[in-house]
Design an enzyme around this catalytic site. Structure first.
Site, PDB file in Angstrom:
ATOM      1  N   GLU A  33       0.819  -1.216   0.000  1.00  0.00           N
ATOM      2  CA  GLU A  33       0.000   0.000   0.000  1.00  0.00           C
ATOM      3  C   GLU A  33       0.856   1.271   0.000  1.00  0.00           C
ATOM      4  O   GLU A  33       0.425   2.302  -0.522  1.00  0.00           O
ATOM      5  CB  GLU A  33      -0.954  -0.006   1.191  1.00  0.00           C
ATOM      6  CG  GLU A  33      -2.093  -1.009   1.082  1.00  0.00           C
ATOM      7  CD  GLU A  33      -1.723  -2.384   1.635  1.00  0.00           C
ATOM      8  OE1 GLU A  33      -0.537  -2.596   1.988  1.00  0.00           O
ATOM      9  OE2 GLU A  33      -2.619  -3.251   1.728  1.00  0.00           O
ATOM     10  N   PHE A  90     -11.401  -6.451  14.171  1.00  0.00           N
ATOM     11  CA  PHE A  90     -10.319  -6.969  13.326  1.00  0.00           C
ATOM     12  C   PHE A  90      -9.998  -5.988  12.201  1.00  0.00           C
ATOM     13  O   PHE A  90     -10.876  -5.558  11.465  1.00  0.00           O
ATOM     14  CB  PHE A  90     -10.737  -8.320  12.734  1.00  0.00           C
ATOM     15  CG  PHE A  90      -9.711  -8.892  11.791  1.00  0.00           C
ATOM     16  CD1 PHE A  90      -8.469  -9.318  12.252  1.00  0.00           C
ATOM     17  CD2 PHE A  90      -9.984  -8.996  10.430  1.00  0.00           C
ATOM     18  CE1 PHE A  90      -7.532  -9.831  11.385  1.00  0.00           C
ATOM     19  CE2 PHE A  90      -9.050  -9.513   9.554  1.00  0.00           C
ATOM     20  CZ  PHE A  90      -7.814  -9.942  10.031  1.00  0.00           C
ATOM     21  N   GLN A  91      -8.740  -5.645  12.074  1.00  0.00           N
ATOM     22  CA  GLN A  91      -8.216  -4.715  11.065  1.00  0.00           C
ATOM     23  C   GLN A  91      -8.897  -3.355  11.130  1.00  0.00           C
ATOM     24  O   GLN A  91      -9.175  -2.727  10.112  1.00  0.00           O
ATOM     25  CB  GLN A  91      -8.303  -5.322   9.658  1.00  0.00           C
ATOM     26  CG  GLN A  91      -7.341  -6.499   9.474  1.00  0.00           C
ATOM     27  CD  GLN A  91      -7.114  -6.884   8.022  1.00  0.00           C
ATOM     28  OE1 GLN A  91      -7.986  -6.689   7.175  1.00  0.00           O
ATOM     29  NE2 GLN A  91      -5.955  -7.436   7.732  1.00  0.00           N
ATOM     30  N   LYS A 101     -17.349  -0.779   5.697  1.00  0.00           N
ATOM     31  CA  LYS A 101     -17.745  -1.833   4.767  1.00  0.00           C
ATOM     32  C   LYS A 101     -19.255  -1.891   4.568  1.00  0.00           C
ATOM     33  O   LYS A 101     -19.738  -2.096   3.447  1.00  0.00           O
ATOM     34  CB  LYS A 101     -17.222  -3.185   5.266  1.00  0.00           C
ATOM     35  CG  LYS A 101     -17.442  -4.314   4.271  1.00  0.00           C
ATOM     36  CD  LYS A 101     -16.778  -5.594   4.719  1.00  0.00           C
ATOM     37  CE  LYS A 101     -16.959  -6.699   3.661  1.00  0.00           C
ATOM     38  NZ  LYS A 101     -16.302  -7.964   4.080  1.00  0.00           N
ATOM     39  N   MET A 154      23.924   9.158   2.411  1.00  0.00           N
ATOM     40  CA  MET A 154      23.876  10.485   3.022  1.00  0.00           C
ATOM     41  C   MET A 154      24.138  10.405   4.520  1.00  0.00           C
ATOM     42  O   MET A 154      24.832  11.257   5.097  1.00  0.00           O
ATOM     43  CB  MET A 154      22.511  11.135   2.752  1.00  0.00           C
ATOM     44  CG  MET A 154      22.467  12.617   3.070  1.00  0.00           C
ATOM     45  SD  MET A 154      23.596  13.596   2.029  1.00  0.00           S
ATOM     46  CE  MET A 154      22.534  13.928   0.631  1.00  0.00           C
TER      47      MET A 154
END
Length: 573
Positions: free
Chosen positions: A61, A123-124, A173, A482
């Protein structure tokens, strides 16, 4: 309900259908997406409705968000992202913050658990609104299916007007699954959001008056000129008054790098000529740059003798870091058009210009060849020549980013794609994917490092899947370059966790081939011409691993906390 669009194969039935239709109504051409449980209704709707936009599957993602940034940067259109709830949403956060700091238009749709369980640690579940409030231009959580068209239309309007930026839409959802029983309006009214685009003419006249009074003016061009597609007007303005130009990192390409009046990038790794022009100027006209700390150095010593005019579409930026004498709120293109409509004042800055150009000639950017080893600056110059300064150049973050900004002569607007504000390692490869999708006919060159590329290297799968002819150059110095340079110069050679030599790096050629992309490794300068012939001789994607010395540094360099006049490495050491 009757079918609402001839583009769809069946009537609109659900909230997910409305989301897809709203994206089509907003002329979305590309969606960068990754499926998951909370957004499966939207993916299923796209499967059945078959909308006319491309759906690009990145492999992470974070890759979605950076790909959307690359797409937005080269097209000027908003990049659109779809990710699932919880970790899917949180993985986009770096890209959202990156787009916010670099003012890139982006729409991020995130899945969310059902409204009935929000706040229960389901969940999630993740608090997307709380997480994105400080790093996005605006955010929404859709609470009712009838709000979908309005919210999506508002989001596109906010993302693309005024100072562009990312807008997040969190979609529970059950909202995407909800039945649609009637046509819902997408009309919106935002009285509290009215960005100023047209500048105040009295302030424009003050800028012209300041030019008439100046003896040593300099113009700082920033990313705002690129975003406003105002490079043509900027060139006309500069040539009318023959004023020297310095650029910010994000302003690269807004003014042709090969133009005589171009002094190069200012700031920490800017040119001597650019930093001295700002230091010695009596008028600094900033068009579309944020005056960030990497450009200004120690503010107490920045442009000490200059009257400052600052043109920016975001009023919050004006006076935030640098005291401004002439504030001009407005879009860069509108402001430049207004400046050009003013009667030209008779001025000559010949002596000042010659002084700036003498600095440019006396203290150019430099590098040394080290035995037969490849100088990265030389390589980038060679790439610049091979591509006739016309390629879209994407960078990751590190030494290679600064070398690309310094040594690739970028003459075109919106063709330098880099993470400036957030400085995100791992930005490059997915951004190159998005840039190549946005500009399929252009040559896209990615300059990366062995540290940066490993943060998002899985997006080679997208390069292969969509047959994108991206030319990927990994400048492998076997260090986090760097960091390594700072440790050498500031921390007495104490290289804590910045060395990747020995077996700590993968075989990048084999890794590329594992993803189905051609790989080449070159270790000496005499191998480079043949490599460039092959890479730029066809439309295939390549991963080229370039072995470079770990000791090669980015100079000039302004140490943190110092004035821009205290540059190290101005001349060959």
């Amino acid at each position: 309900m009757e079918e609402t669009s001839q583009q769809f194969t069946r009537p609109i039935k659900t909230g997910a259908d409305l989301i897809v239709k709203s994206l089509v109504d907003n002329d979305v051409e590309v969606l960068f997406s990754y499926p998951g449980g909370a957004v499966l209704p939207i993916f299923d709707s796209m499967y059945e409705l078959d909308p006319p936009f491309s759906n690009i599957l990145c492999r992470h993602e974070q890759g979605l968000a950076h790909a959307a940034e690359g797409y937005a940067r080269v097209t000027g259109k908003p990049g659109v992202v779809l990710a699932t709830s919880g970790p899917g949403a949180t993985n986009t956060l770096t890209g959202i913050a990156d787009a916010m700091l670099d003012s890139l238009p982006m729409i991020v749709l995130t899945g969310q658990v059902g409204t009935g369980v929000i706040g229960t640690d389901a969940f999630q579940e993740a608090d997307v609104i709380g997480l994105t409030t400080p790093i996005s231009k605006y955010n929404y959580q859709i609470k009712a299916v009838e709000d979908i068209p309005r919210i999506i239309n508002e989001a596109f309007h906010i993302a693309t007007t005024g100072r562009p930026g990312p807008v997040v839409i969190d979609v529970p959802k059950n909202i995407s699954e909800a039945a649609v029983r009637e046509e819902y309006s997408g009309d919106f009214y935002l009285p509290g959001y009215q960005p100023t685009v047209e500048p105040n003419i009295s302030q424009i006249k003050r800028v012209v008056e300041a030019i008439a009074e100046a003896e040593k003016p300099v113009v700082l061009v920033g990313g705002g000129v690129n975003l406003a597609d105002a490079s043509k007007e900027f060139l006309e303005f500069v040539e009318r008054y023959q004023i020297p130009v310095v650029n910010s990192l994000q302003g690269t390409g807004a003014f042709p790098g090969s133009h005589e009046l171009a002094l190069g990038m200012a700031g920490m790794h800017g040119t001597y000529a650019a930093n001295m022009a700002i230091n010695d100027s009596d008028l600094l006209i900033n068009i579309g740059a944020r005056f960030d700390d990497r450009l200004t150095g120690n503010l107490a010593f920045f442009a000490p003798n200059a009257k400052v005019a600052h043109i920016d579409v975001d009023p919050a930026e004006i006076g935030k870091n640098v005291k401004t004498d002439i504030p001009v709120v407005g879009d860069a293109k509108a402001a430049l058009q207004a400046l050009l409509e003013e009667e030209t004042v008779e001025v000559t800055f010949a002596a000042w210009t010659q002084e700036c150009l003498a600095n440019k000639k006396r203290h150019p950017l430099w590098f040394k060849h080290q035995d037969e080893r490849i100088s990265p600056q030389w390589l980038i110059q060679e790439i610049s020549e091979r591509t006739d300064n016309q390629a879209i150049v994407v960078t990751d973050v590190g030494k290679h980013q600064m070398w690309a900004a310094q040594f690739y002569t970028q003459d075109k607007s919106n063709k330098f794609v880099s993470s400036g504000g957030l400085g995100t390692m791992g930005f490059g490869l997915p951004a190159a994917v998005g840039a190549q999708i946005g500009r399929p006919d252009d040559t896209v060159v990615l300059i990366s490092g062995d540290g940066s590329i490993q943060m998002t290297i899985q997006e080679l799968a997208a390069v292969r899947q969509y047959q994108l002819p991206v030319k990927i150059f990994i400048l492998n110095n076997q260090t986090l370059g760097m960091v390594h340079q700072w440790q050498e110069l500031i921390y007495s050679d104490r290289y804590a966790q910045s060395v990747l030599d020995g077996d700590l790096n993968p075989d990048f050629v084999k890794l590329a081939e594992a993803y189905g992309v051609k790989g080449i490794k070159v270790e000496s300068e005499d191998q480079v011409p043949a490599m460039l012939d092959e890479v730029f001789g066809n439309r295939d994607a390549y991963v080229v691993e370039i072995m470079i010395p770990a000791t090669e540094k980015v100079f000039p360099m302004v140490p943190a906390g110092k004035a821009n006049t205290e540059m190290l490495g101005v001349d060959p050491l």
